[in-house]
Design a protein around this motif. Structure first.
Motif, PDB file in Angstrom:
ATOM      1  N   TRP A 153      -2.831  -2.508   1.127  1.00 26.97           N
ATOM      2  CA  TRP A 153      -1.207  -2.877   0.114  1.00 26.97           C
ATOM      3  C   TRP A 153      -0.998  -3.994  -0.355  1.00 26.97           C
ATOM      4  N   HIS A 154      -2.109  -4.819  -0.534  1.00 23.42           N
ATOM      5  CA  HIS A 154      -1.722  -6.260  -1.118  1.00 23.42           C
ATOM      6  C   HIS A 154      -2.769  -6.496  -2.044  1.00 23.42           C
ATOM      7  N   ARG A 155      -2.514  -7.256  -3.026  1.00 21.88           N
ATOM      8  CA  ARG A 155      -3.595  -7.785  -4.155  1.00 21.88           C
ATOM      9  C   ARG A 155      -2.746  -9.380  -4.502  1.00 21.88           C
ATOM     10  N   ASP A 156      -3.514 -10.414  -4.268  1.00 22.57           N
ATOM     11  CA  ASP A 156      -3.319 -11.623  -4.593  1.00 22.57           C
ATOM     12  C   ASP A 156      -1.658 -11.701  -3.726  1.00 22.57           C
ATOM     13  N   ASN A 157      -0.665 -11.813  -5.012  1.00 24.29           N
ATOM     14  CA  ASN A 157       0.751 -12.170  -4.642  1.00 24.29           C
ATOM     15  C   ASN A 157       1.586 -10.728  -4.936  1.00 24.29           C
ATOM     16  N   LEU A 158       0.905  -9.624  -5.043  1.00 28.90           N
ATOM     17  CA  LEU A 158       1.304  -8.452  -5.332  1.00 28.90           C
ATOM     18  C   LEU A 158       1.251  -7.384  -3.962  1.00 28.90           C
ATOM     19  N   VAL A 159       2.439  -6.976  -3.468  1.00 32.10           N
ATOM     20  CA  VAL A 159       2.433  -6.178  -2.195  1.00 32.10           C
ATOM     21  C   VAL A 159       3.284  -4.888  -2.319  1.00 32.10           C
ATOM     22  N   LEU A 160       2.675  -3.731  -1.956  1.00 30.60           N
ATOM     23  CA  LEU A 160       3.467  -2.508  -2.009  1.00 30.60           C
ATOM     24  C   LEU A 160       4.375  -2.313  -1.016  1.00 30.60           C
ATOM     25  N   LEU A 161       5.663  -1.734  -1.033  1.00 27.12           N
ATOM     26  CA  LEU A 161       6.587  -1.128  -0.206  1.00 27.12           C
ATOM     27  C   LEU A 161       7.000   0.042  -0.446  1.00 27.12           C
ATOM     28  N   GLY A 162       7.429   0.736   0.703  1.00 27.49           N
ATOM     29  CA  GLY A 162       7.916   2.089   0.630  1.00 27.49           C
ATOM     30  C   GLY A 162       7.108   3.279   0.085  1.00 27.49           C
ATOM     31  N   ASP A 163       7.717   3.991  -0.934  1.00 27.25           N
ATOM     32  CA  ASP A 163       6.904   5.032  -1.358  1.00 27.25           C
ATOM     33  C   ASP A 163       5.707   4.804  -2.185  1.00 27.25           C
ATOM     34  N   ALA A 164       5.826   3.548  -2.806  1.00 22.07           N
ATOM     35  CA  ALA A 164       4.698   2.886  -3.439  1.00 22.07           C
ATOM     36  C   ALA A 164       3.340   2.776  -2.283  1.00 22.07           C
ATOM     37  N   ALA A 165       3.694   2.571  -1.219  1.00 24.83           N
ATOM     38  CA  ALA A 165       2.674   2.234  -0.270  1.00 24.83           C
ATOM     39  C   ALA A 165       2.145   3.457   0.481  1.00 24.83           C
ATOM     40  N   HIS A 166       3.090   4.544   0.679  1.00 23.55           N
ATOM     41  CA  HIS A 166       2.817   5.637   1.462  1.00 23.55           C
ATOM     42  C   HIS A 166       3.827   6.750   1.253  1.00 23.55           C
ATOM     43  N   THR A 167       3.455   7.800   1.360  1.00 17.94           N
ATOM     44  CA  THR A 167       4.591   8.909   1.435  1.00 17.94           C
ATOM     45  C   THR A 167       4.401   9.808   2.799  1.00 17.94           C
ATOM     46  N   THR A 168       5.393  10.517   3.290  1.00 14.94           N
ATOM     47  CA  THR A 168       5.307  11.260   4.188  1.00 14.94           C
ATOM     48  C   THR A 168       6.126  12.686   3.949  1.00 14.94           C
ATOM     49  N   HIS A 169       5.807  13.830   4.267  1.00 13.71           N
ATOM     50  CA  HIS A 169       6.388  14.920   3.848  1.00 13.71           C
ATOM     51  C   HIS A 169       7.831  15.029   4.287  1.00 13.71           C
ATOM     52  N   TYR A 170       8.660  15.586   3.390  1.00 12.77           N
ATOM     53  CA  TYR A 170       9.923  15.442   3.460  1.00 12.77           C
ATOM     54  C   TYR A 170      10.327  16.418   4.457  1.00 12.77           C
ATOM     55  N   SER A 171       9.888  17.210   5.032  1.00 10.50           N
ATOM     56  CA  SER A 171      10.277  17.911   6.142  1.00 10.50           C
ATOM     57  C   SER A 171      10.645  17.322   7.555  1.00 10.50           C
ATOM     58  N   ILE A 172      10.011  15.947   7.497  1.00 10.36           N
ATOM     59  CA  ILE A 172      10.256  15.322   8.883  1.00 10.36           C
ATOM     60  C   ILE A 172      11.747  14.413   8.580  1.00 10.36           C
ATOM     61  N   GLY A 173      11.960  14.273   7.522  1.00  5.40           N
ATOM     62  CA  GLY A 173      13.247  13.447   7.032  1.00  5.40           C
ATOM     63  C   GLY A 173      13.221  11.903   7.361  1.00  5.40           C
ATOM     64  N   ALA A 174      11.956  11.535   6.960  1.00  2.79           N
ATOM     65  CA  ALA A 174      11.870  10.106   7.463  1.00  2.79           C
ATOM     66  C   ALA A 174      11.502   9.069   6.305  1.00  2.79           C
ATOM     67  N   GLY A 175      11.806   9.669   4.922  1.00  2.58           N
ATOM     68  CA  GLY A 175      11.167   8.837   3.657  1.00  2.58           C
ATOM     69  C   GLY A 175      12.108   7.366   3.808  1.00  2.58           C
TER      70      GLY A 175
END
Length: 409
Positions: free
Chosen positions: A266-288
């Motif tokens: 999830w990270h490269r040097d000083n760049l880090v991923l957050l939220g949907d850029a890092a991961h997604t989960t199916h909308y049917s569990i209502g957790a996004g």
């Protein structure tokens, strides 16, 4: 020491992270860049559960109180199938308009001294100089895409098609409706939102198998024709209220398969991923939205506890990946449950609804649904007896003890 931080993307994750970092150290120089104009957003309402609200109050009571005050709440689920309605208690859920959520977080961030830069798209070619760059620019993140080989990005598309809609119908519970057509089953689930953010309304997500989607003509229908057909199919639960779409540039509606994104790192040097850029989960569990805000909490904590940036980002990644394991598993099984929906619609509506609540189970796909229902019900009764026994045990002991003392006097 002043640290310069750039958040790319003005969604809930980036805004909440900026709030938490400013609360920890007001000297931080933080800018949130959002490519869209302020006040514009996709989607209708979002869901969250009581556990998230507790965490928000622990971190920032000011924004937590505003979010709770602008949310509607439900503690029941309702399912409509074959003309029968089944109702069951559920965990305490909350719905808030996405527009209102962003409004609250933006107002709080500004009050703390965060700069919000709207209508300014950040790309890999025009990255600002900063100590930390946070890619919170969503599922189609340009920063993640630029370094996809490094991040090890993988995407998997689900089988079913879904459409995200709004409606002026206000559901008083988390509502499911399953409709059988000549081309297969189509279903929707809806929940209310709107308190404190304009007229009361609901989100309504429609889903069906690809053969049903083409059989009903949604693949070629205009948005207006598609919405008219859906209003007819779900007339019993909409009570005459319209469905509200959000068409694409060509006038078509936005049916699509859900895409699950994972990243090896999830990270490269000083760049880090957050939220949907890092991961997604199916909308049917209502957790996004919940997962995005929990990412922000974890990243803020890691940056505070680990002054050396590589250590902080590595800690954040390890913690969140571990926390996501069970949730991502539940999301996969939930998506599979809907992809195999006819398997469960042979049951009586109340039993089908019970198994809908068990759709996260890894055992359910491997047992006949009727057998699983009986086992689950028996286990529930056994657990209820155990709870009753634990509750009655001390009472019985006190009664026996009192009678023994009485017999001695």
């Amino acid at each position: 020491m002043c640290v310069k931080i750039v958040c790319v993307g003005g969604g809930p994750a980036g805004l909440y992270l900026s709030i938490l970092l400013k609360l920890r150290d007001p000297s931080h120089d933080i800018t949130v860049h959002e490519r869209n104009p302020e006040g514009t957003t996709y989607g209708w309402g979002v869901t969250y559960w009581r556990g998230l609200l507790v965490k928000l109050y622990e971190r920032d009571p000011v924004s937590a109180r505003a979010i709770e005050d602008s949310s509607v709440r439900w503690d029941e689920g309702v399912a409509h199938v074959r003309g029968v309605t089944a109702r069951r208690p559920s965990d305490s859920g909350h719905g808030i308009g996405r527009h209102r959520l962003l409004e609250i977080l933006a107002e709080r961030a500004r009050a703390l001294g965060v700069r919000l830069d709207y209508e300014h798209e950040i790309t890999p070619e025009n990255l600002p100089a900063a100590d930390l760059i946070v890619a919170g620019d969503g599922v189609h993140s340009s920063l993640r895409t630029q370094y996809a080989d490094h991040f090890g990005t993988q995407a998997r598309a689900g089988r079913n098609r879904y459409l995200w809609l709004g409606t002026s119908k206000v559901f008083d519970a988390f509502t499911f409706a399953f409709v059988e057509t000549a081309h297969g089953w189509i279903w929707c689930y809806g929940y209310g939102y709107g308190k404190g953010s304009g007229p009361d309304a609901s989100t309504c997500v429609v889903e069906c198998a690809p053969e049903t989607w083409t059989g009903l003509g949604f693949d070629t229908a205009s948005e207006a024709d598609g919405l008219a057909l859906l209003e007819k199919l779900f007339a019993d639960v909409l009570d005459g209220h319209p469905l509200i779409g959000r068409s694409g540039p060509d006038g078509s509606d936005r049916w699509r398969p859900f895409r699950t994104f994972d990243n090896r790192t999830w990270h490269r040097d000083n760049l880090v991923l957050l939220g949907d850029a890092a991961h997604t989960t199916h909308y049917s569990i209502g957790a996004g939205t919940t997962l995005a805000l929990e990412d922000a909490i974890a990243l803020a904590d890691a940056l505070h506890e680990h002054p050396v940036l590589p250590e902080a980002l590595a800690h954040y990644e390890r913690e969140r990946k571990q926390a996501l394991l069970s949730i991502q598993s539940a999301a996969r099984y939930s998506a599979q449950w809907y992809e195999n929906l006819p398997r469960y619609l042979q049951l009586p509506p109340d039993q089908m609804f019970a198994l809908l609540g068990q759709r996260h189970s890894p055992l359910l796909p491997h047992l006949p649904p009727q057998l699983y229902y009986k086992i689950d019900r028996a286990a529930g009764q056994l657990e209820a007896m155990r709870r009753l026994k634990r509750w009655l045990g001390p009472k019985v002991a006190r009664t026996v003890h009192a009678r023994a003392l009485a017999s001695r006097t």
